[in-house]
Design a protein around this motif. Structure first.
Motif, PDB file in Angstrom:
ATOM      1  N   SER A   1      78.266 -25.408 -61.003  1.00 53.93           N
ATOM      2  CA  SER A   1      79.693 -25.152 -61.243  1.00 53.93           C
ATOM      3  C   SER A   1      79.920 -23.707 -61.668  1.00 53.93           C
ATOM      4  O   SER A   1      80.873 -23.051 -61.208  1.00 53.93           O
ATOM      5  N   GLU A   2      79.061 -23.203 -62.531  1.00 57.28           N
ATOM      6  CA  GLU A   2      79.203 -21.824 -63.004  1.00 57.28           C
ATOM      7  C   GLU A   2      78.948 -20.820 -61.880  1.00 57.28           C
ATOM      8  O   GLU A   2      79.630 -19.793 -61.786  1.00 57.28           O
ATOM      9  N   ALA A   3      77.962 -21.114 -61.033  1.00 59.50           N
ATOM     10  CA  ALA A   3      77.664 -20.212 -59.919  1.00 59.50           C
ATOM     11  C   ALA A   3      78.793 -20.215 -58.895  1.00 59.50           C
ATOM     12  O   ALA A   3      79.111 -19.180 -58.293  1.00 59.50           O
ATOM     13  N   ILE A   4      79.426 -21.364 -58.699  1.00 57.15           N
ATOM     14  CA  ILE A   4      80.579 -21.441 -57.799  1.00 57.15           C
ATOM     15  C   ILE A   4      81.754 -20.666 -58.386  1.00 57.15           C
ATOM     16  O   ILE A   4      82.441 -19.911 -57.684  1.00 57.15           O
ATOM     17  N   ALA A   5      81.972 -20.824 -59.687  1.00 53.25           N
ATOM     18  CA  ALA A   5      83.122 -20.209 -60.346  1.00 53.25           C
ATOM     19  C   ALA A   5      83.107 -18.692 -60.246  1.00 53.25           C
ATOM     20  O   ALA A   5      84.166 -18.063 -60.125  1.00 53.25           O
ATOM     21  N   ASP A   6      81.932 -18.072 -60.300  1.00 50.92           N
ATOM     22  CA  ASP A   6      81.914 -16.606 -60.220  1.00 50.92           C
ATOM     23  C   ASP A   6      81.542 -16.095 -58.825  1.00 50.92           C
ATOM     24  O   ASP A   6      81.256 -14.907 -58.635  1.00 50.92           O
ATOM     25  N   GLY A   7      81.538 -17.008 -57.846  1.00 48.05           N
ATOM     26  CA  GLY A   7      81.335 -16.591 -56.471  1.00 48.05           C
ATOM     27  C   GLY A   7      79.891 -16.339 -56.074  1.00 48.05           C
ATOM     28  O   GLY A   7      79.622 -15.799 -54.995  1.00 48.05           O
ATOM     29  N   ALA A   8      78.939 -16.744 -56.914  1.00 48.15           N
ATOM     30  CA  ALA A   8      77.531 -16.509 -56.600  1.00 48.15           C
ATOM     31  C   ALA A   8      77.030 -17.406 -55.481  1.00 48.15           C
ATOM     32  O   ALA A   8      76.104 -17.044 -54.755  1.00 48.15           O
ATOM     33  N   ILE A   9      77.624 -18.597 -55.348  1.00 46.28           N
ATOM     34  CA  ILE A   9      77.298 -19.492 -54.239  1.00 46.28           C
ATOM     35  C   ILE A   9      78.603 -20.014 -53.653  1.00 46.28           C
ATOM     36  O   ILE A   9      79.661 -19.926 -54.276  1.00 46.28           O
ATOM     37  N   ALA A  10      78.510 -20.568 -52.458  1.00 43.16           N
ATOM     38  CA  ALA A  10      79.707 -21.074 -51.782  1.00 43.16           C
ATOM     39  C   ALA A  10      80.266 -22.289 -52.515  1.00 43.16           C
ATOM     40  O   ALA A  10      79.523 -23.026 -53.173  1.00 43.16           O
ATOM     41  N   PRO A  11      81.568 -22.515 -52.417  1.00 40.92           N
ATOM     42  CA  PRO A  11      82.150 -23.712 -53.038  1.00 40.92           C
ATOM     43  C   PRO A  11      81.677 -24.966 -52.319  1.00 40.92           C
ATOM     44  O   PRO A  11      81.854 -25.098 -51.104  1.00 40.92           O
TER      45      PRO A  11
END
Length: 220
Positions: free
Chosen positions: A162-172
């Motif tokens: 969730s955190e990686a998605i929130a800052d754009g590090a991985i795709a939603p």
């Protein structure tokens, strides 16, 4: 001629206390913990090689050259031995999640580090036991702890996603489905990996995580 009497005495080295032949309470506790760990290590390897149901405490005791009664000094039953083994593996996974959070500054770095350690742990003795043990192998009273620890690990993975998605590090992505997919893929090495193979657990873990996070489709 007068002689003056000398009343001094030669210095003697200070007396030292003789070493006690008895072990201290701390030494006894360290000894007990080392023996308990030896029992768990022998048991977890047998559980992994033979399966839980095909392994008895008599087998574990024989492998250590002790009696089954000796095992009961450290662990009360086969179920407790099994619960301790899977608990160690699950706690190693939780510690890996905590270490990733403390030592990596980016959300993607935390996720990658945790996933790699997740795979590595599952290729070692106690992690392998977690994957190869269904909760039906545990006594009913031991299953809630097993489920609770597994839920904590799943929660930790979902938070990182969730955190990686929130800052754009991985795709939603669907976080729940992604967590299931990642865990499922990284659990399987516990069944097929051989320590005697040509690649180390660390190398395999890195390759698996790279594939899972990078995907298989060519970039356009």
């Amino acid at each position: 001629m007068r002689f003056v009497a000398w009343s001094g005495m030669m210095e003697r080295p200070a007396a030292t206390e003789p070493a006690s032949p008895f072990r201290t309470a701390r030494q006894r506790e360290e000894d007990r913990l080392a023996k308990r760990e030896a029992v768990l290590r022998a048991a977890v390897r047998m559980f992994n090689e033979r399966g839980v149901h095909a392994t008895s405490l008599d087998d574990v005791a024989a492998s250590l050259g002790i009696s089954k009664r000796t095992i009961y000094h450290y662990l009360a039953s086969k179920d407790q031995v099994l619960l301790e083994c899977v608990t160690i593996g699950l706690q190693q996974l939780l510690q890996a999640a905590e270490a990733a959070r403390e030592e990596e500054s980016t959300t993607k770095g935390r996720l990658v580090r945790f996933l790699r350690r997740y795979a590595e742990i599952n290729m070692d003795d106690f992690g392998r036991c977690v994957i190869r043990t269904g909760e039906e192998s545990l006594a009913p009273e031991s299953r809630p702890r097993f489920r609770a620890l597994k839920r904590e690990i799943d929660d930790a993975l979902r938070r990182m996603l969730s955190e990686a998605i929130a800052d754009g590090a991985i795709a939603p992505v669907d976080v729940k489905m992604a967590a299931f997919a990642l865990a499922g893929a990284l659990n399987w090495p516990a069944r097929w990996h051989s320590p005697d193979g040509g690649r180390s657990a660390e190398e395999l873990a890195a390759s698996l995580v790279d594939i899972l996070l990078g995907g298989l489709l060519p970039r356009v």
